[in-house]
Design a protein around this motif. Sequence first.
Motif, PDB file in Angstrom:
ATOM      1  N   GLY A  73       0.869  -1.254  -0.033  1.00  0.00           N
ATOM      2  CA  GLY A  73       0.033   0.095  -0.071  1.00  0.00           C
ATOM      3  C   GLY A  73       0.711   1.232  -0.026  1.00  0.00           C
ATOM      4  O   GLY A  73       0.474   2.355  -0.492  1.00  0.00           O
ATOM      5  N   TYR A  74       2.016   1.163   0.320  1.00  0.00           N
ATOM      6  CA  TYR A  74       3.116   2.317   0.281  1.00  0.00           C
ATOM      7  C   TYR A  74       3.747   2.443  -1.228  1.00  0.00           C
ATOM      8  O   TYR A  74       4.499   3.498  -1.416  1.00  0.00           O
ATOM      9  N   PHE A  75       3.516   1.586  -1.936  1.00  0.00           N
ATOM     10  CA  PHE A  75       4.249   1.448  -3.254  1.00  0.00           C
ATOM     11  C   PHE A  75       3.619   2.684  -4.015  1.00  0.00           C
ATOM     12  O   PHE A  75       4.282   3.247  -4.942  1.00  0.00           O
ATOM     13  N   PRO A  76       2.419   2.912  -4.432  1.00  0.00           N
ATOM     14  CA  PRO A  76       1.668   3.678  -5.290  1.00  0.00           C
ATOM     15  C   PRO A  76       2.510   4.965  -5.158  1.00  0.00           C
ATOM     16  O   PRO A  76       2.702   6.000  -6.281  1.00  0.00           O
ATOM     17  N   TYR A  77       2.513   5.791  -4.144  1.00  0.00           N
ATOM     18  CA  TYR A  77       2.792   6.886  -3.810  1.00  0.00           C
ATOM     19  C   TYR A  77       4.484   7.206  -4.434  1.00  0.00           C
ATOM     20  O   TYR A  77       4.763   8.213  -4.874  1.00  0.00           O
ATOM     21  N   ARG A  78       5.386   5.952  -4.461  1.00  0.00           N
ATOM     22  CA  ARG A  78       6.731   6.114  -4.727  1.00  0.00           C
ATOM     23  C   ARG A  78       6.591   6.476  -6.334  1.00  0.00           C
ATOM     24  O   ARG A  78       7.407   7.136  -6.895  1.00  0.00           O
ATOM     25  N   PHE A  79       5.606   5.810  -7.023  1.00  0.00           N
ATOM     26  CA  PHE A  79       5.339   6.479  -8.406  1.00  0.00           C
ATOM     27  C   PHE A  79       4.420   7.586  -8.686  1.00  0.00           C
ATOM     28  O   PHE A  79       3.796   7.769  -9.793  1.00  0.00           O
ATOM     29  N   GLY A  80       4.246   8.224  -7.706  1.00  0.00           N
ATOM     30  CA  GLY A  80       3.327   9.593  -7.582  1.00  0.00           C
ATOM     31  C   GLY A  80       2.032   9.450  -8.059  1.00  0.00           C
ATOM     32  O   GLY A  80       1.124  10.155  -8.460  1.00  0.00           O
ATOM     33  N   ILE A  81       1.245   8.371  -7.287  1.00  0.00           N
ATOM     34  CA  ILE A  81      -0.096   7.819  -7.452  1.00  0.00           C
ATOM     35  C   ILE A  81      -0.645   8.037  -5.856  1.00  0.00           C
ATOM     36  O   ILE A  81      -0.003   7.465  -4.883  1.00  0.00           O
ATOM     37  N   THR A 109      -1.260  10.926  -3.996  1.00  0.00           N
ATOM     38  CA  THR A 109      -0.481  11.979  -3.460  1.00  0.00           C
ATOM     39  C   THR A 109      -1.132  12.958  -2.596  1.00  0.00           C
ATOM     40  O   THR A 109      -0.689  14.076  -2.064  1.00  0.00           O
ATOM     41  N   ASN A 110      -2.596  13.193  -2.592  1.00  0.00           N
ATOM     42  CA  ASN A 110      -3.077  14.073  -1.902  1.00  0.00           C
ATOM     43  C   ASN A 110      -3.266  13.837  -0.479  1.00  0.00           C
ATOM     44  O   ASN A 110      -3.006  12.749   0.091  1.00  0.00           O
ATOM     45  N   GLU A 111      -4.092  14.907   0.357  1.00  0.00           N
ATOM     46  CA  GLU A 111      -4.000  14.679   1.749  1.00  0.00           C
ATOM     47  C   GLU A 111      -4.628  13.516   2.220  1.00  0.00           C
ATOM     48  O   GLU A 111      -3.947  12.785   3.446  1.00  0.00           O
ATOM     49  N   THR A 112      -5.694  13.015   1.582  1.00  0.00           N
ATOM     50  CA  THR A 112      -6.406  11.972   2.182  1.00  0.00           C
ATOM     51  C   THR A 112      -5.695  10.814   2.069  1.00  0.00           C
ATOM     52  O   THR A 112      -5.419   9.773   3.100  1.00  0.00           O
ATOM     53  N   SER A 115      12.738  -1.081   0.621  1.00  0.00           N
ATOM     54  CA  SER A 115      13.387   0.078  -0.337  1.00  0.00           C
ATOM     55  C   SER A 115      12.375   0.801  -0.915  1.00  0.00           C
ATOM     56  O   SER A 115      12.634   2.162  -1.016  1.00  0.00           O
ATOM     57  N   VAL A 116      11.366   0.231  -1.440  1.00  0.00           N
ATOM     58  CA  VAL A 116      10.311   0.915  -1.719  1.00  0.00           C
ATOM     59  C   VAL A 116       9.903   1.825  -0.952  1.00  0.00           C
ATOM     60  O   VAL A 116       9.354   3.324  -1.149  1.00  0.00           O
ATOM     61  N   TYR A 117       9.434   1.482   0.104  1.00  0.00           N
ATOM     62  CA  TYR A 117       8.929   2.201   1.291  1.00  0.00           C
ATOM     63  C   TYR A 117       9.508   3.116   1.574  1.00  0.00           C
ATOM     64  O   TYR A 117       8.814   4.124   2.016  1.00  0.00           O
ATOM     65  N   LEU A 118      10.890   3.070   1.910  1.00  0.00           N
ATOM     66  CA  LEU A 118      11.755   4.247   2.304  1.00  0.00           C
ATOM     67  C   LEU A 118      11.694   5.441   1.227  1.00  0.00           C
ATOM     68  O   LEU A 118      11.623   6.620   1.713  1.00  0.00           O
ATOM     69  N   THR A 119      11.459   5.081  -0.194  1.00  0.00           N
ATOM     70  CA  THR A 119      11.400   6.154  -1.082  1.00  0.00           C
ATOM     71  C   THR A 119      10.168   6.855  -0.971  1.00  0.00           C
ATOM     72  O   THR A 119      10.206   7.977  -1.063  1.00  0.00           O
ATOM     73  N   THR A 120       9.099   6.067  -0.591  1.00  0.00           N
ATOM     74  CA  THR A 120       7.609   6.831  -0.394  1.00  0.00           C
ATOM     75  C   THR A 120       7.770   7.714   0.610  1.00  0.00           C
ATOM     76  O   THR A 120       7.337   8.825   1.021  1.00  0.00           O
ATOM     77  N   LEU A 121       8.442   7.253   2.001  1.00  0.00           N
ATOM     78  CA  LEU A 121       8.656   8.121   3.111  1.00  0.00           C
ATOM     79  C   LEU A 121       9.565   9.326   2.739  1.00  0.00           C
ATOM     80  O   LEU A 121       8.985  10.355   3.202  1.00  0.00           O
ATOM     81  N   ALA A 122      10.532   9.354   2.036  1.00  0.00           N
ATOM     82  CA  ALA A 122      11.342  10.301   1.782  1.00  0.00           C
ATOM     83  C   ALA A 122      10.566  11.185   1.108  1.00  0.00           C
ATOM     84  O   ALA A 122      10.841  12.510   1.349  1.00  0.00           O
ATOM     85  N   ARG A 123      10.016  10.890  -0.115  1.00  0.00           N
ATOM     86  CA  ARG A 123       9.229  11.945  -0.824  1.00  0.00           C
ATOM     87  C   ARG A 123       8.201  12.490  -0.193  1.00  0.00           C
ATOM     88  O   ARG A 123       7.837  13.852  -0.390  1.00  0.00           O
ATOM     89  N   ILE A 124       7.575  11.884   0.881  1.00  0.00           N
ATOM     90  CA  ILE A 124       6.739  12.819   1.540  1.00  0.00           C
ATOM     91  C   ILE A 124       7.030  13.704   2.446  1.00  0.00           C
ATOM     92  O   ILE A 124       6.979  14.843   2.744  1.00  0.00           O
ATOM     93  N   ALA A 125       8.331  13.297   3.235  1.00  0.00           N
ATOM     94  CA  ALA A 125       8.924  14.255   4.261  1.00  0.00           C
ATOM     95  C   ALA A 125       9.703  15.339   3.514  1.00  0.00           C
ATOM     96  O   ALA A 125       9.598  16.441   4.122  1.00  0.00           O
ATOM     97  N   ARG A 126      10.285  15.175   2.276  1.00  0.00           N
ATOM     98  CA  ARG A 126      10.950  16.275   1.730  1.00  0.00           C
ATOM     99  C   ARG A 126       9.851  17.461   1.336  1.00  0.00           C
ATOM    100  O   ARG A 126      10.223  18.621   1.115  1.00  0.00           O
ATOM    101  N   GLU A 127       8.639  17.073   0.944  1.00  0.00           N
ATOM    102  CA  GLU A 127       7.780  17.844   0.502  1.00  0.00           C
ATOM    103  C   GLU A 127       6.976  18.656   1.868  1.00  0.00           C
ATOM    104  O   GLU A 127       6.087  19.640   1.773  1.00  0.00           O
ATOM    105  N   GLY A 128       7.024  17.953   3.033  1.00  0.00           N
ATOM    106  CA  GLY A 128       6.517  18.455   4.136  1.00  0.00           C
ATOM    107  C   GLY A 128       5.091  18.743   4.169  1.00  0.00           C
ATOM    108  O   GLY A 128       4.473  19.328   4.746  1.00  0.00           O
ATOM    109  N   SER A 129       4.482  17.554   3.677  1.00  0.00           N
ATOM    110  CA  SER A 129       3.080  17.498   3.553  1.00  0.00           C
ATOM    111  C   SER A 129       2.355  16.547   4.678  1.00  0.00           C
ATOM    112  O   SER A 129       1.426  16.127   4.681  1.00  0.00           O
ATOM    113  N   SER A 130       3.143  16.055   5.694  1.00  0.00           N
ATOM    114  CA  SER A 130       2.736  15.251   6.666  1.00  0.00           C
ATOM    115  C   SER A 130       3.475  15.693   8.103  1.00  0.00           C
ATOM    116  O   SER A 130       4.407  16.060   8.138  1.00  0.00           O
ATOM    117  N   ASP A 131       2.688  15.733   9.187  1.00  0.00           N
ATOM    118  CA  ASP A 131       3.277  15.846  10.443  1.00  0.00           C
ATOM    119  C   ASP A 131       3.665  14.564  11.219  1.00  0.00           C
ATOM    120  O   ASP A 131       4.463  14.930  12.138  1.00  0.00           O
TER     121      ASP A 131
END
Length: 769
Positions: free
Chosen positions: A238-246, A248-251, A303-319
Motif C-alpha cells: 500500500g506504500y508503493f503507489p506514492y513512490r510512483f506519484g499515485i 498523493t493528496n492529503e487523504t 527499499s520502495v517504502y523508504l522512497t515513499t517516506l522520503a518523498r512525503i517528508a521532503r515535501e513537508g506534507s505530513s506531520d
Amino acid sequence: MRLLLMGCCRFIHPVSWSSKFQTIPDSAPHLLVELRWLRDLNYNKDVIQQYTRGGVEKLTGITFTHYMQQAMLEAAQVTGDIPFIVSQLDGMIAMYELWNTNTTWDSTTGLYFRSPLQDAQEYSLPGYVVGGPGGGAVEVWNDFGLSTSQGGSNDYELIWSGPDTYRPSHNAYMVANAKAISQVASLSGNISLAQTWAEYADGLESRMLSFLYSNQLNFWIDVVEGTNLRVEGRELIGYFPYRFGIGTNETYIQGLEAGLTTEHFLSEFGPTTLEQTNPYFTALKNSTYCCMWNGQSWPFSTSVYLTTLARIAREGSSDIITPALFQQELGKYTRTNYKDGVPYTAESHYPTIDMWSGDTSNHSEHYLHSTYLDNVFTDLFGIVPDFGDTLVLKPLVPSNWSYFAVENLPYHGSLLTFVWDQDGSYYSGDHSAGLSIYSNGTLFHHQTELGPVNCTLPFATVDAAQTLAAQPEWQNILANPNSPYNLPLVTADYALSTNGDIQPWVAWKMNDGLLWYDTTPDNFWTNNQSRIPYSTINVTLARPRKIHTVSLAVLVDTERGGVSACPEGIKIVDGKGDTVAFKNPWTDCVPNALNTVPFATPTPDDSSNVTTPNQDYTVETDFLQIILSDKLEYTTSVSEIQIWVAPNMGPRHEAEDGVIGTFIGSYEGRPSGLNGTIENGGVTLHAGAWVELSGVRTANGEAGRTQVTVVGGGDGTVDVMLNWMTNTTLTFSSAANKTIELDLLRGGNWVTIFQRTGIPFVDAVVVGV
C-alpha cells in the motif's frame, strides 16, 4: 556522525552483461536504479538492452511484475544520456504490450492482474483469504498436511501462490511505466505518441483509485480478479503507489500515516509486510519455506517504502511522515542488512529478532533484490535527478550531523562531490564552513546551511553526457553462460575436489559470467591441496581475437581465517608459446578485486626477457595460458577471468561470438538442451537451438532500413528475429548467403537466429553488404 561515500571506478557485478543472463525480473528495476550511480554507463545500458533489445520477457515469457520502463527513465535522468534512452523507445513499448493480453489485463475493470507469487510475494494475504474451506478464509493453518485434493480443507497451493489479483503494486508499476514511455516519447519529439501514453496512464491511474482503494481502511488493497473479492487488510504494498506519484493528496497520505505505528507496520527490524493486527500476521514463520510475505521484513519492499517516506517528508506534507521518521526507518534498514556483524542481505528478515528468516545455503546469500545506495543518494542526501542543467537537492540528513562527504558521484557526465562541514574544521583543503558542491574538483556552489539546493551546473550537461557515452565499450569475450559447454572454455591442470564426484571449485567457474568474492555461495576455482606450488590455466577462444588485456578476479579469504591469498607471481603465454606478461613478484595484486594485466611485446618463453607492459599493445590469438604461482603457505583462488577486446563495430559479426542456446547448465554444469555446435568457423543449429548476436548496427550507428546478409549453409530453415520484435524466415540448402532488409534501431541491435527445421549452419551476419 560521518558518512563518506566514494564513487567507484569500475563496478564488478556477478553477471556478465555482454551475454544473456539469468536474473529475477522483479528485482531488475531495483538493479537499474542502483547501477545508475556507476561511472561506467555500460552496465546500465546492457541491463536495459537485455529487455528492450534482447527480449528477456519475449524469449522466456513474462513472469514477475516490474517497473522496468520507469527504472530506465530514472537511470537516464542520472546519466543524462537522452539519445540512448530515446533509442530504446520502441523496445519499451513492445515490452509493455506483452502485458496487454487477457491473461494479465482485464478488459472489464481495465486493470492488470497477477498472482501475488508473480508479484514476488508468495504466502501473502490474498492466499490466506481464499485458500481455506470452500474457497474462503483459512481457519486452521496446519490441516494435517492435507490439501483440498487430498480431502483436507486448505488449498495450500493457493495459499502459497495466491489468486490472480488486481494489486496496487502491479498496477502502480504499469501506470509508472506508461508515464515513462510518454516522457521518452516526448524527448524523442513525438508529441502525439507522448499524449497517447499519458492519457493511457491517467486512465489506468483513475481506475486504480476507484477500484483498489478501501474507504473502509483508507488504504490501498488487493481485489481478487474474477470474483472482485476485496481483501480488506493492510499490506506494505500500500506504500508503493506514492513512490510512483499515485495517491498523493492529503487523504491518501493520512491513510499511509495510520499504518506507521508499532501496532501496524513498524517493528525493530521492520517494516513488516503485513500489518501486525491482521489475524494472518506472523512474526515467526509457520513453514520452513524460504519466502513468506505475511509479516516478514523484506528488503525488496522496504527499499520502495523508504522512497515513499522520503518523498512525503521532503515535501513537508505530513506531520507524521517527517524527516525524523524517515531517518529512523533508514537506520533500521541499515541495521537489518547485517549478519554476524558484517554487511549482508538475504531474502527476508524476522521483524522482531536480529536474524534473517529467508537465508538458505547457496540461494539467499547477498540476495540482490533491493536498493540501498539509491536510498542514500536520492532519499537521504535528497538528490532529485532530472534532465537539464539544474541540480536539485532536498536533503533529509539528520540535523546533528556536523559533517559528511559524497565524493565523485557521477551525474550527467561529470563527477560531483558534496561536502558538508558545519564549522569548516573537519575536512582539510580549501573550503568554507557549510555545504560545498564541486564538479570535477572545481567548486561551483556554496551555502552556509544544510538545506534545499537549486543551482545551475557549471557545464553543458548534454555535451558532457554525450562525451562520456561516446567512450568505447570494451567487451569481455570470455564469459560463457553455457560453461563448461562449447567455447570459450577455461580449463586447469588441477581443481580441488572434496568428494571425488562433483567438484564445487571447477575451472569453468572462472568464465561462467558470475563474479563474486564469497566462499558461500561458491563460484570460484581453487588449487587448494595441490601438490605443486603453481597452477596452469588454459583459455581457449572460438577464434583468434585481438586481446587488449586480461583481468583476474582474485579471491582472498585470509582475513576470514582461510588460506587463499594473492598469487606470488603470474605469467601469461600466447598461442605461439611466447610470454606476453610476467610479474614475479606480483606486488600490485589487489585482493577481492579485478586485477587487469596489460601485455608486453611477446618474447620467446624466457620470462626474464619480458619487456615493460605496453597499455596499447594487443595480442591476437585464440589461446592463452595463465600460470599462477602460490604464495608460500597459501593457495590461490580465482572467481573470474575476463578477456577484453575492442567493440566490434561491424559490418561482419561472427556467429561463434554469440550466445548459443537453448539454456543453461546448473551449478554442477549439467547441460539443459544446449544444442548448437561451434564448428567450421560458425555454428550448426540442431533442433531447438539458437544463436544470438548483440551490437549489430548500421555503418553510422543510426536507425534505418538496411540490408543484412546471413552467411550460412546446411539444410533447413531459420527465423531471424530483430530485437525480438520482427521475424523473417530463411531457408538454407548447402552453402548460401541470404540477404534481407531489417529496420535497425539506433546503436546496437540484437539479432537472434532460431532453428526451425533441419540442421542449418550460420557462419556470420553482415550488415550493409
